[in-house]
Design a protein around this motif. Sequence first.
Motif, PDB file in Angstrom:
ATOM      1  N   ALA A   1       0.824  -1.212   0.000  1.00 17.41           N
ATOM      2  CA  ALA A   1       0.000   0.000   0.000  1.00 17.41           C
ATOM      3  C   ALA A   1       0.859   1.264   0.000  1.00 17.41           C
ATOM      4  N   ASN A   2       1.911   1.273   0.793  1.00 20.54           N
ATOM      5  CA  ASN A   2       2.748   2.467   0.860  1.00 20.54           C
ATOM      6  C   ASN A   2       3.640   2.617  -0.369  1.00 20.54           C
ATOM      7  N   TYR A   3       4.003   1.520  -1.011  1.00 19.93           N
ATOM      8  CA  TYR A   3       4.750   1.653  -2.259  1.00 19.93           C
ATOM      9  C   TYR A   3       3.868   2.301  -3.320  1.00 19.93           C
ATOM     10  N   ARG A   4       2.621   1.895  -3.382  1.00 17.62           N
ATOM     11  CA  ARG A   4       1.685   2.535  -4.325  1.00 17.62           C
ATOM     12  C   ARG A   4       1.549   4.017  -4.013  1.00 17.62           C
ATOM     13  N   ALA A   5       1.477   4.351  -2.741  1.00 12.55           N
ATOM     14  CA  ALA A   5       1.379   5.762  -2.349  1.00 12.55           C
ATOM     15  C   ALA A   5       2.643   6.524  -2.738  1.00 12.55           C
ATOM     16  N   ALA A   6       3.799   5.882  -2.597  1.00  9.00           N
ATOM     17  CA  ALA A   6       5.064   6.537  -2.969  1.00  9.00           C
ATOM     18  C   ALA A   6       5.077   6.875  -4.453  1.00  9.00           C
ATOM     19  N   LEU A   7       4.536   5.997  -5.263  1.00 13.83           N
ATOM     20  CA  LEU A   7       4.510   6.249  -6.709  1.00 13.83           C
ATOM     21  C   LEU A   7       3.683   7.488  -7.053  1.00 13.83           C
TER      22      LEU A   7
ATOM     23  N   LYS B   1      10.925  14.746  -2.332  1.00  9.21           N
ATOM     24  CA  LYS B   1      10.888  14.669  -0.870  1.00  9.21           C
ATOM     25  C   LYS B   1       9.711  13.813  -0.391  1.00  9.21           C
ATOM     26  N   ASP B   2       8.557  13.998  -0.991  1.00 13.77           N
ATOM     27  CA  ASP B   2       7.378  13.214  -0.655  1.00 13.77           C
ATOM     28  C   ASP B   2       7.600  11.737  -1.001  1.00 13.77           C
ATOM     29  N   PHE B   3       8.144  11.481  -2.188  1.00  7.83           N
ATOM     30  CA  PHE B   3       8.459  10.121  -2.624  1.00  7.83           C
ATOM     31  C   PHE B   3       9.420   9.466  -1.641  1.00  7.83           C
ATOM     32  N   LEU B   4      10.465  10.195  -1.248  1.00 10.48           N
ATOM     33  CA  LEU B   4      11.469   9.681  -0.323  1.00 10.48           C
ATOM     34  C   LEU B   4      10.856   9.336   1.031  1.00 10.48           C
ATOM     35  N   ASN B   5      10.035  10.218   1.548  1.00  5.42           N
ATOM     36  CA  ASN B   5       9.395   9.968   2.847  1.00  5.42           C
ATOM     37  C   ASN B   5       8.517   8.718   2.804  1.00  5.42           C
ATOM     38  N   LYS B   6       7.795   8.547   1.715  1.00  6.95           N
ATOM     39  CA  LYS B   6       6.924   7.378   1.600  1.00  6.95           C
ATOM     40  C   LYS B   6       7.742   6.104   1.404  1.00  6.95           C
ATOM     41  N   LEU B   7       8.845   6.199   0.658  1.00  5.11           N
ATOM     42  CA  LEU B   7       9.719   5.030   0.496  1.00  5.11           C
ATOM     43  C   LEU B   7      10.326   4.609   1.826  1.00  5.11           C
ATOM     44  N   ARG B   8      10.602   5.564   2.689  1.00  2.72           N
ATOM     45  CA  ARG B   8      11.143   5.227   4.013  1.00  2.72           C
ATOM     46  C   ARG B   8      10.128   4.419   4.826  1.00  2.72           C
ATOM     47  N   ILE B   9       8.851   4.730   4.659  1.00  7.72           N
ATOM     48  CA  ILE B   9       7.804   3.950   5.330  1.00  7.72           C
ATOM     49  C   ILE B   9       7.799   2.531   4.770  1.00  7.72           C
ATOM     50  N   VAL B  10       7.925   2.412   3.448  1.00  4.39           N
ATOM     51  CA  VAL B  10       7.974   1.086   2.821  1.00  4.39           C
ATOM     52  C   VAL B  10       9.168   0.299   3.367  1.00  4.39           C
TER      53      VAL B  10
ATOM     54  N   LYS C   1      16.071  -4.566   0.164  1.00  2.00           N
ATOM     55  CA  LYS C   1      17.286  -4.074  -0.498  1.00  2.00           C
ATOM     56  C   LYS C   1      16.951  -3.102  -1.628  1.00  2.00           C
ATOM     57  N   ILE C   2      15.914  -3.412  -2.386  1.00  2.71           N
ATOM     58  CA  ILE C   2      15.501  -2.528  -3.477  1.00  2.71           C
ATOM     59  C   ILE C   2      15.063  -1.181  -2.926  1.00  2.71           C
ATOM     60  N   MET C   3      14.315  -1.189  -1.832  1.00  8.13           N
ATOM     61  CA  MET C   3      13.843   0.074  -1.246  1.00  8.13           C
ATOM     62  C   MET C   3      15.009   0.902  -0.721  1.00  8.13           C
ATOM     63  N   VAL C   4      15.969   0.255  -0.089  1.00  8.28           N
ATOM     64  CA  VAL C   4      17.144   0.976   0.422  1.00  8.28           C
ATOM     65  C   VAL C   4      17.918   1.585  -0.749  1.00  8.28           C
ATOM     66  N   ALA C   5      18.105   0.819  -1.814  1.00  8.53           N
ATOM     67  CA  ALA C   5      18.817   1.335  -2.990  1.00  8.53           C
ATOM     68  C   ALA C   5      18.050   2.494  -3.619  1.00  8.53           C
ATOM     69  N   SER C   6      16.739   2.381  -3.685  1.00 10.33           N
ATOM     70  CA  SER C   6      15.916   3.462  -4.248  1.00 10.33           C
ATOM     71  C   SER C   6      16.010   4.723  -3.402  1.00 10.33           C
ATOM     72  N   ILE C   7      15.972   4.551  -2.101  1.00 10.65           N
ATOM     73  CA  ILE C   7      16.102   5.695  -1.190  1.00 10.65           C
ATOM     74  C   ILE C   7      17.442   6.381  -1.410  1.00 10.65           C
ATOM     75  N   ASN C   8      18.503   5.598  -1.503  1.00 11.50           N
ATOM     76  CA  ASN C   8      19.835   6.181  -1.723  1.00 11.50           C
ATOM     77  C   ASN C   8      19.917   6.910  -3.059  1.00 11.50           C
ATOM     78  N   THR C   9      19.295   6.362  -4.080  1.00 15.11           N
ATOM     79  CA  THR C   9      19.296   7.001  -5.408  1.00 15.11           C
ATOM     80  C   THR C   9      18.564   8.346  -5.353  1.00 15.11           C
ATOM     81  N   VAL C  10      17.411   8.359  -4.716  1.00 13.88           N
ATOM     82  CA  VAL C  10      16.625   9.602  -4.618  1.00 13.88           C
ATOM     83  C   VAL C  10      17.394  10.640  -3.790  1.00 13.88           C
ATOM     84  N   LYS C  11      18.034  10.201  -2.704  1.00 17.84           N
ATOM     85  CA  LYS C  11      18.808  11.135  -1.872  1.00 17.84           C
ATOM     86  C   LYS C  11      19.954  11.755  -2.672  1.00 17.84           C
TER      87      LYS C  11
END
Length: 118
Positions: A45-51, A57-66, A103-113
């Motif tokens: 649900a939160n990945y869908r919200a992140a999209l 910044k909003d995407f990053l915050n939601k990915l952190r929840i995921v 792992k994918i979420m962590v990598a995505s967070i790092n990419t966005v940062k």
Amino acid sequence: MSNELKNRTKRFAIDCWHLCTKIPKSREYDSYAGQLLRSSSSVAANYRAALRGKSDKDFLNKLRIVEEEADESVFWLELFIEIEDKNQEELRNILKEGEELLKIMVASINTVKKRMNQ
């Protein structure tokens, strides 16, 4: 990739649900199964919200929840592996997928940062 991940996170939630239907019924098991159901469905649900994030910044915050929910799901799956005698192969397969999603979420967070800091 977002559609693939959207489908994978949803499949992860469904796989956890199917697993929980096989877990014995007791006060203790029900508590752990409920936690796994909540956290695994929250990943999807939160990945869908992140999209639908309005900004990086909003995407990053939601990915952190995921990320948090995926990590929690991995925790509950690890517990079930230690306390449950049955369904070990299924548990390990779902755990592997949970770890990959994490792992994918962590990598995505790092990419966005990195993108935000440029």
